[in-house]
Design a protein around this motif. Structure first.
Motif, PDB file in Angstrom:
ATOM      1  N   SER A 130       1.494  -4.208  -4.718  1.00  0.00           N
ATOM      2  CA  SER A 130       0.929  -3.041  -4.921  1.00  0.00           C
ATOM      3  C   SER A 130      -0.484  -3.298  -5.160  1.00  0.00           C
ATOM      4  O   SER A 130      -1.469  -2.149  -5.571  1.00  0.00           O
ATOM      5  N   GLY A 151       0.602  -1.051   0.214  1.00  0.00           N
ATOM      6  CA  GLY A 151       0.559  -0.146   0.238  1.00  0.00           C
ATOM      7  C   GLY A 151       1.276   1.231  -0.226  1.00  0.00           C
ATOM      8  O   GLY A 151       0.485   2.226   0.187  1.00  0.00           O
ATOM      9  N   ASP A 152       2.060   1.152  -0.312  1.00  0.00           N
ATOM     10  CA  ASP A 152       2.664   2.437  -0.634  1.00  0.00           C
ATOM     11  C   ASP A 152       4.161   2.257  -2.042  1.00  0.00           C
ATOM     12  O   ASP A 152       4.170   0.615  -1.596  1.00  0.00           O
ATOM     13  N   SER A 195      -3.236  -4.663 -10.390  1.00  0.00           N
ATOM     14  CA  SER A 195      -2.885  -3.214 -10.320  1.00  0.00           C
ATOM     15  C   SER A 195      -1.439  -2.980 -11.651  1.00  0.00           C
ATOM     16  O   SER A 195      -0.408  -4.208 -11.375  1.00  0.00           O
ATOM     17  N   VAL A 233      -2.253  -4.094  -2.688  1.00  0.00           N
ATOM     18  CA  VAL A 233      -2.822  -4.107  -1.608  1.00  0.00           C
ATOM     19  C   VAL A 233      -3.796  -2.340  -1.582  1.00  0.00           C
ATOM     20  O   VAL A 233      -4.823  -2.139  -0.929  1.00  0.00           O
ATOM     21  N   PHE A 234      -3.269  -1.540  -2.449  1.00  0.00           N
ATOM     22  CA  PHE A 234      -3.795  -0.382  -2.752  1.00  0.00           C
ATOM     23  C   PHE A 234      -5.959  -0.671  -3.018  1.00  0.00           C
ATOM     24  O   PHE A 234      -5.775  -2.082  -4.145  1.00  0.00           O
ATOM     25  N   ASN A 235      -6.201  -0.126  -2.175  1.00  0.00           N
ATOM     26  CA  ASN A 235      -7.582   0.372  -2.586  1.00  0.00           C
ATOM     27  C   ASN A 235      -8.192   1.269  -4.091  1.00  0.00           C
ATOM     28  O   ASN A 235      -9.641   0.871  -4.443  1.00  0.00           O
ATOM     29  N   ASN A 259      -5.027  10.675  -4.121  1.00  0.00           N
ATOM     30  CA  ASN A 259      -6.216   9.667  -4.505  1.00  0.00           C
ATOM     31  C   ASN A 259      -6.149  10.482  -5.537  1.00  0.00           C
ATOM     32  O   ASN A 259      -7.343  11.122  -6.022  1.00  0.00           O
ATOM     33  N   SER A 278      -2.136 -11.853  -1.689  1.00  0.00           N
ATOM     34  CA  SER A 278      -1.800 -10.802  -3.150  1.00  0.00           C
ATOM     35  C   SER A 278      -0.379 -10.878  -3.350  1.00  0.00           C
ATOM     36  O   SER A 278       0.458 -11.618  -3.204  1.00  0.00           O
ATOM     37  N   GLN A 299      -4.570  -9.436  -6.532  1.00  0.00           N
ATOM     38  CA  GLN A 299      -4.978 -10.124  -5.494  1.00  0.00           C
ATOM     39  C   GLN A 299      -6.532 -11.191  -5.126  1.00  0.00           C
ATOM     40  O   GLN A 299      -7.201 -10.893  -6.159  1.00  0.00           O
ATOM     41  N   GLN A 313      -3.144   5.616  -7.006  1.00  0.00           N
ATOM     42  CA  GLN A 313      -2.549   6.264  -6.431  1.00  0.00           C
ATOM     43  C   GLN A 313      -1.667   7.786  -7.134  1.00  0.00           C
ATOM     44  O   GLN A 313      -1.014   6.774  -8.218  1.00  0.00           O
TER      45      GLN A 313
END
Length: 501
Positions: free
Chosen positions: A62, A50-51, A120, A64-66, A500, A246, A240, A69
């Protein structure tokens, strides 16, 4: 020994390379930089994701990103070097401002296959290593610079070092480097620089040399200024599977630029010494590219615990070196000034293979209140190589690397506590010395603090990190065996803006 040169001629040549263990270590390490959130948790992101900078640890991150970004990070970095050398203590510092991270991720929800929830695609640039720095070393030593030239010259036949008829001194310097190699070239500099003489100057087969300097101790000043970077561009694909797994992979392209200028002066010789002052400067410029790839996975064991694992391949760097030198003393040849930093030796291209790295990670998620994360990294530095391995000098150096270097274990711990839109962060990291003896370079220890605020459509993150490490540095690879002890302290302040969409 004196010859008259009437004009200056600038040439370049390819010479036998002098690459060694220091080059391997320079390009194997990566500074802890990246986004401010990544910094704030000391890089403990292997099971979090997520970062964008977490892709350097685990490319599954990547997924994990919802949402999609974009992130941009600017930073200030300060390096302080305290040096101790024969009871002389000196200090130097360097400050730099840079854009050290920029990148984005696109998240695509998968409506056709219910098992694969999303895909992603991420592209990110991180400054893997910043080479900017300054070192200043001063002291009174019983090991003069003449020992460097004697260590190189002894065993080298004298005759091939002599300037030929109608040959300029800089031509001879470059030609010796191209035909005979770096060691003979240093013997040439020592002789025409007036530092050493052959025991029998009438014998072309002479291989023994003596110093022209007389001293019990000498005053030495050594400065080293470095510039450059190792930039890392990452292209990442992740997905995912269901709700709990993931997976991801990435390819990495490195861009290397390294520039080092060293200046050395020596004085304080005995009163009856013909040499009163000596100066010796060296310039190195390295450019090149590198390639690596990585694979990883993150699994949710339950609502609270995540585990991660990743493999980072060796990095293969293809590099090219350029060097230049200048020397002077009271006994130097009248034309020694024609050998200066504009007369460039161009080395053959070579390859450095850095070792692969394995990372195991675990994170505990406390809902929306916060998290704790831990990473363990394993890298066997004894497997680093200079290539081509068929080169006898590289084969010898690789054997030395395998004997001197060992396993590097890296521990990273990070935590985050959230108060509505505000996030508070802290981290700690510990990295073992790459040397098996743990003395030449010491362990690295660091900590970090961070804060972030979520505006909904965007975020601002601020981080501060600090790291310290000690190392022993010889002024030159041979001849001056007693090293200076250098204590390095790095501080970093980074500010990230995240959008975002």
């Amino acid at each position: 020994m004196k010859r008259n040169i009437t004009f200056f001629l600038m040439l370049a040549c390819a010479i036998v390379s002098g690459q060694n263990i220091n080059d391997v270590l320079r390009y194997s390490g990566e500074n802890l930089q990246g986004t401010a959130r990544f910094q704030g948790l000391s890089g403990a992101f292997g099971a979090l994701g997520g970062d964008l900078s977490s892709l350097n640890v685990n490319p599954a991150g990547s997924a994990v990103f919802n949402n999609s970004q974009f992130a941009l990070t600017a930073s200030t970095a300060n390096t302080k070097n305290n040096s101790s050398y024969f009871n002389g203590n000196t200090f130097a510092s360097n400050h730099a401002f840079e854009i050290n991270q920029v990148g984005g991720v696109l998240v695509f929800k998968n409506t056709k296959n219910p098992n694969w929830k999303k895909v992603s695609l991420a592209f990110n640039y991180d400054l893997a290593n910043n080479f900017d720095g300054e070192v200043f070393i001063a002291g009174t030593s019983n090991q003069g610079i003449d020992n460097y030239f004697l260590a190189n010259a002894n065993g080298v036949p004298f005759g091939p070092l002599l300037i030929q008829n109608d040959e300029f001194i800089e031509e001879a310097y470059l030609d010796i480097g191209a035909q005979l190699g770096f060691i003979d070239q240093q013997a040439f500099l020592g002789y025409y620089g007036g530092i050493i003489d052959p025991i029998d100057e009438t014998n072309d087969n002479n291989t023994s040399y003596v110093s022209n300097a007389k001293y019990r101790s000498v005053n030495q000043n050594y400065s080293e200024t470095t510039l450059g970077h190792n930039g890392k561009f990452t292209a990442n694909l992740a997905s995912q599977y269901n709700e709990n797994l993931s997976i991801g992979a990435a390819i990495n392209i490195h861009n290397v630029f390294y520039d080092k200028l060293t200046k050395f002066t020596e004085s304080g010789y005995d009163l009856d010494s013909a040499i009163k002052n000596t100066s010796f400067d060296n310039h190195l410029k390295t450019t090149g590219t590198g390639f690596s790839y990585s694979m990883g996975a993150i699994a949710k064991l339950n609502h609270y615990i995540r585990v991660g694992g990743s493999y980072q391949s060796p990095t293969w760097y293809r590099l090219s070196d350029e060097t230049s030198q200048r020397i002077n003393s009271d006994l130097a040849d009248d034309d020694i000034g024609f050998i200066n930093l504009n007369v460039v030796n161009i080395f053959d291209k070579y390859t450095i293979k850095t070792p692969e790295k394995l990372t195991a990670s675990m994170a505990v998620i406390f809902g929306k209140q916060g998290l704790l994360s831990f990473d363990y990294g394993y890298q066997d530095m004894s497997k680093a190589e200079l290539r081509p391995t068929s080169d006898p000098s590289f084969a010898s150096e690789n054997a030395f690397i395998a004997n001197q270097l060992g396993v590097v274990s890296t521990f990273r711990l990070g935590g985050e506590y959230r108060i509505e839109a505000l996030s508070l962060r802290a981290g700690y990291r510990f990295e073992e010395s790459p040397y098996a003896n743990g003395v030449t370079i010491g362990d690295l220890k660091g900590y970090s603090l961070g804060i972030g605020y979520d505006f909904g459509g965007g975020k601002l993150d601020l981080a501060y990190s600090y790291a310290s490490q000690e190392r022993n540095k010889q002024l030159y690879d041979v001849g001056l065996p007693t090293p200076a002890t250098i204590s390095t302290k790095n501080t970093f302040v980074g500010l990230s803006y995240i959008l975002n969409f």
